[in-house]
Design a protein around this motif. Structure first.
Motif, PDB file in Angstrom:
ATOM      1  N   ALA A  88       0.850  -1.221   0.160  1.00 45.44           N
ATOM      2  CA  ALA A  88      -0.080   0.078   0.034  1.00 45.44           C
ATOM      3  C   ALA A  88       0.972   1.278  -0.156  1.00 45.44           C
ATOM      4  O   ALA A  88       1.694   1.336   0.911  1.00 45.44           O
ATOM      5  N   LEU A  89       0.678   2.106  -1.111  1.00 41.86           N
ATOM      6  CA  LEU A  89       1.526   3.355  -1.021  1.00 41.86           C
ATOM      7  C   LEU A  89       0.767   4.383  -0.485  1.00 41.86           C
ATOM      8  O   LEU A  89      -0.496   4.539  -0.771  1.00 41.86           O
ATOM      9  N   LYS A  90       1.368   5.221   0.426  1.00 39.97           N
ATOM     10  CA  LYS A  90       0.592   6.185   1.332  1.00 39.97           C
ATOM     11  C   LYS A  90       1.397   7.633   1.357  1.00 39.97           C
ATOM     12  O   LYS A  90       2.585   7.568   0.841  1.00 39.97           O
ATOM     13  N   SER A  91       0.687   8.747   1.777  1.00 40.42           N
ATOM     14  CA  SER A  91       1.351   9.901   1.962  1.00 40.42           C
ATOM     15  C   SER A  91       0.608  10.652   2.751  1.00 40.42           C
ATOM     16  O   SER A  91       0.730  12.118   2.571  1.00 40.42           O
ATOM     17  N   GLY A  92       0.128  10.382   4.134  1.00 41.15           N
ATOM     18  CA  GLY A  92      -0.321  11.371   4.859  1.00 41.15           C
ATOM     19  C   GLY A  92      -2.032  11.516   4.754  1.00 41.15           C
ATOM     20  O   GLY A  92      -2.640  11.088   3.837  1.00 41.15           O
ATOM     21  N   TRP A  93      -2.609  11.983   5.949  1.00 41.64           N
ATOM     22  CA  TRP A  93      -3.822  12.093   6.026  1.00 41.64           C
ATOM     23  C   TRP A  93      -4.559  13.228   6.348  1.00 41.64           C
ATOM     24  O   TRP A  93      -4.298  14.177   7.115  1.00 41.64           O
ATOM     25  N   ASP A  94      -5.491  13.631   5.173  1.00 40.31           N
ATOM     26  CA  ASP A  94      -6.149  14.980   5.090  1.00 40.31           C
ATOM     27  C   ASP A  94      -5.337  16.072   5.347  1.00 40.31           C
ATOM     28  O   ASP A  94      -4.269  16.273   4.876  1.00 40.31           O
ATOM     29  N   GLU A  95      -5.728  16.982   6.283  1.00 40.95           N
ATOM     30  CA  GLU A  95      -5.204  18.213   6.249  1.00 40.95           C
ATOM     31  C   GLU A  95      -3.715  18.239   6.892  1.00 40.95           C
ATOM     32  O   GLU A  95      -2.773  19.096   6.897  1.00 40.95           O
ATOM     33  N   TYR A  96      -3.291  16.942   7.796  1.00 40.19           N
ATOM     34  CA  TYR A  96      -1.938  16.819   8.201  1.00 40.19           C
ATOM     35  C   TYR A  96      -1.055  16.619   7.010  1.00 40.19           C
ATOM     36  O   TYR A  96       0.081  16.815   6.964  1.00 40.19           O
ATOM     37  N   GLY A  97      -1.449  15.504   6.042  1.00 41.69           N
ATOM     38  CA  GLY A  97      -0.693  15.417   5.320  1.00 41.69           C
ATOM     39  C   GLY A  97      -0.419  16.350   3.951  1.00 41.69           C
ATOM     40  O   GLY A  97       0.503  16.484   3.269  1.00 41.69           O
ATOM     41  N   ILE A  98      -1.416  17.106   4.028  1.00 43.56           N
ATOM     42  CA  ILE A  98      -1.353  18.522   3.089  1.00 43.56           C
ATOM     43  C   ILE A  98      -0.580  19.357   3.626  1.00 43.56           C
ATOM     44  O   ILE A  98       0.476  20.039   3.013  1.00 43.56           O
ATOM     45  N   ALA A  99      -0.336  19.617   4.748  1.00 44.23           N
ATOM     46  CA  ALA A  99       0.524  20.571   5.508  1.00 44.23           C
ATOM     47  C   ALA A  99       1.963  20.013   5.463  1.00 44.23           C
ATOM     48  O   ALA A  99       2.941  20.654   5.295  1.00 44.23           O
ATOM     49  N   TYR A 100       2.129  18.843   5.598  1.00 40.95           N
ATOM     50  CA  TYR A 100       3.563  17.998   5.624  1.00 40.95           C
ATOM     51  C   TYR A 100       4.276  18.121   4.343  1.00 40.95           C
ATOM     52  O   TYR A 100       5.154  18.275   3.929  1.00 40.95           O
ATOM     53  N   ASP A 101       3.166  17.880   3.281  1.00 43.98           N
ATOM     54  CA  ASP A 101       3.543  18.146   2.006  1.00 43.98           C
ATOM     55  C   ASP A 101       4.699  17.090   1.284  1.00 43.98           C
ATOM     56  O   ASP A 101       5.612  17.838   0.683  1.00 43.98           O
ATOM     57  N   ARG A 102       4.920  15.901   1.538  1.00 44.81           N
ATOM     58  CA  ARG A 102       5.968  14.979   1.226  1.00 44.81           C
ATOM     59  C   ARG A 102       5.144  13.974   0.481  1.00 44.81           C
ATOM     60  O   ARG A 102       4.590  13.184   0.958  1.00 44.81           O
ATOM     61  N   PRO A 103       5.332  14.035  -0.808  1.00 47.61           N
ATOM     62  CA  PRO A 103       4.667  12.957  -1.630  1.00 47.61           C
ATOM     63  C   PRO A 103       5.417  11.638  -1.598  1.00 47.61           C
ATOM     64  O   PRO A 103       6.675  11.356  -0.916  1.00 47.61           O
ATOM     65  N   THR A 104       4.971  10.397  -2.085  1.00 43.24           N
ATOM     66  CA  THR A 104       5.462   9.211  -2.390  1.00 43.24           C
ATOM     67  C   THR A 104       5.864   9.222  -3.815  1.00 43.24           C
ATOM     68  O   THR A 104       4.693   9.379  -4.519  1.00 43.24           O
ATOM     69  N   GLU A 105       7.053   9.152  -4.364  1.00 39.24           N
ATOM     70  CA  GLU A 105       7.183   9.343  -5.749  1.00 39.24           C
ATOM     71  C   GLU A 105       8.525   8.311  -5.880  1.00 39.24           C
ATOM     72  O   GLU A 105       9.526   8.099  -5.170  1.00 39.24           O
ATOM     73  N   ASN A 106       8.537   8.088  -7.462  1.00 38.71           N
ATOM     74  CA  ASN A 106       9.569   7.340  -7.899  1.00 38.71           C
ATOM     75  C   ASN A 106       9.979   6.086  -7.101  1.00 38.71           C
ATOM     76  O   ASN A 106      10.703   5.817  -6.499  1.00 38.71           O
TER      77      ASN A 106
END
Length: 453
Positions: free
Chosen positions: A249-267
């Protein structure tokens, strides 16, 4: 003789990680760790009953002094090594010999409680903190968890019972969690019975996971195998994963907390994997994807005996994106829904999320896929305010059973298809301008993965 054996293991199994570790096909360079000790030297007892937490902590504290001297190896010989949580250090190899098993304590009172991850804002299952994982790393460089097919066993049944009875004081721990680290290798091991996730690299760069076997029983609730989370330059290859919920499972944060942290899963490059997921998906994207997921290549995968094969999950309020994803040479068998994407999956951490934060799903390519004993070929249920776009399907043959009269479900989605059986919905049969967009994009992402990963 014993010292000579340790020296041989140090020379043969220690790893110095090169800058291309994220690209599958460029395996980590094997260089010797100049120092090695056995957990036995720190008073550990491998009887499956003696708690060895202090032995692991003391051994790693000692080996930390060799970080600027080429690093060191902690050797775990055959035996059952019961322990609570412990932390790794940089320039360290944790090596489990064949017949060695690191076993997590089943007493929750023994497990430390740590702060929630900033991109989640709270524990996933219970508001507040979370139990620390069995094996941990924080802000590390050059760390290796490997062996001669040794085992890391989370003995998760007590945690599954607490989860099922809504008796958790804090969110469940994982087997291995590496945070904010780079140049990480996990290889040649068996992972069993994770309380929640098995391998969780979060905020990491250059992670190589290969030749591991991961399993938990079908009835284990929401157990997941490998979870790259807000991390980049990830290679997952030659793995066999069988879990209660999701395999990868690829993930990158939860709602406003993930948006604010702003670190994607990439490459991310995933290849040569065999994935089985009882109640979830063998290969899942989201639903926690508020930091974004992009530039993912999946190839040579066998997905079987699962609720869904490939599934993209999101919901209004998530924000973020899932884009620039290519999957090819995929075999799917005994799966209810082969390919799925839904804009109506997941919960929110609290009432502070922005309902107008609409996620984007765009430029998803699936090609050269075959399937047998499939109930529903595809289900694409987008969001009215943010439809799923540029879904590209090519050379896909899915043999469906007679359980359902409906083979495709579509709403709020658009894309292109070529040589797809059974015939997909009209939403996925758009004119030729979609075709040129699909396949020019396919070439670009393949080249980009080769260069970046």
């Amino acid at each position: 003789m014993f010292v000579a054996l340790l020296l041989l293991l140090a020379l043969s199994n220690a790893v110095s990680i090169d800058a291309e570790v994220g690209r599958c096909g460029s395996n980590p360079i094997l260089d010797p760790r100049p120092h090695s000790v056995s957990i036995l030297e720190f008073g550990a007892v491998g009887d499956g009953k003696t708690l060895n937490t202090l032995a692991f902590q003391n051994a790693i504290f000692y080996l930390k002094s060799f970080a600027d001297k080429g690093g060191a190896q902690l050797y775990v010989p055959p035996g059952n090594w019961l322990t609570d949580s412990f932390n790794l250090t940089s320039h360290l190899t944790l090596f489990l010999e064949k017949g060695a098993a690191i076993i997590g304590s089943q007493d929750p009172s023994h497990w430390n409680v740590v702060e929630p991850l900033p991109s989640y804002g709270r524990g996933l299952e219970v508001p507040g903190g979370r139990y620390q994982s069995l094996i941990n790393g924080y802000m590390l460089n050059d760390v290796v968890i490997t062996g001669n097919n040794g085992t890391i066993d989370g003995t998760g049944s007590i945690w599954w019972e607490l989860f099922g009875s809504h008796s958790l004081n804090y969110s469940r721990p994982h087997l291995v969690e590496i945070v904010a680290s780079e140049f990480v290798v996990v290889s040649n091991l068996t992972f069993l019975n994770a309380p929640a996730y098995s391998i969780h690299p979060v905020y990491c760069s250059h992670v190589h996971i290969h030749n591991v076997s991961i399993s938990a029983p079908p009835e284990s609730p929401y157990t997941v195998g490998i979870v790259p989370d807000s991390s980049d330059s990830i290679c997952i290859e030659d793995c066999v994963v069988t879990m209660g919920y999701d395999a990868i499972a690829l993930k990158s944060g939860w709602d406003e907390y993930g948006i604010a942290y702003d670190r994607p899963t990439e490459n991310v490059h995933i290849r040569n994997v065999h994935l089985e997921a009882f109640s979830g998906s063998t290969l899942a994207f989201g639903s926690d994807m508020s930091g974004g997921i992009s530039n993912v290549l999946v190839e040579h995968a066998h997905l079987f005996n699962s609720n869904s094969g490939v599934e993209f999950r999101t919901i209004k309020g998530r924000g973020g994106y899932m884009k620039d994803i290519v999957m090819s040479d995929i075999q799917i068998e005994n799966v209810h829904t082969a390919i799925a994407a839904t804009g109506h999956c997941g919960s929110h951490p609290d009432d502070k999320f922005d309902p107008n934060a609409l996620p984007l799903l765009d430029h998803i390519t699936l090609k050269d896929i075959s399937g047998t004993n499939i109930t529903i070929a595809g289900s694409f249920v987008g969001i009215e305010e943010s439809p799923f776009t540029n879904i590209c399907l090519s050379n896909i043959t899915l043999s469906t059973n007679s359980v359902s009269a409906i083979t495709w479900k579509c709403s709020n989605v658009s894309g292109f298809s070529d040589s797809v059986s059974p015939k997909p919905c009209p939403d996925l049969e758009n004119p030729s301008n979609y075709s040129s967009s699909c396949f020019s994009y396919l070439m670009s992402i393949t080249e980009r993965n080769t260069a970046v990963l």
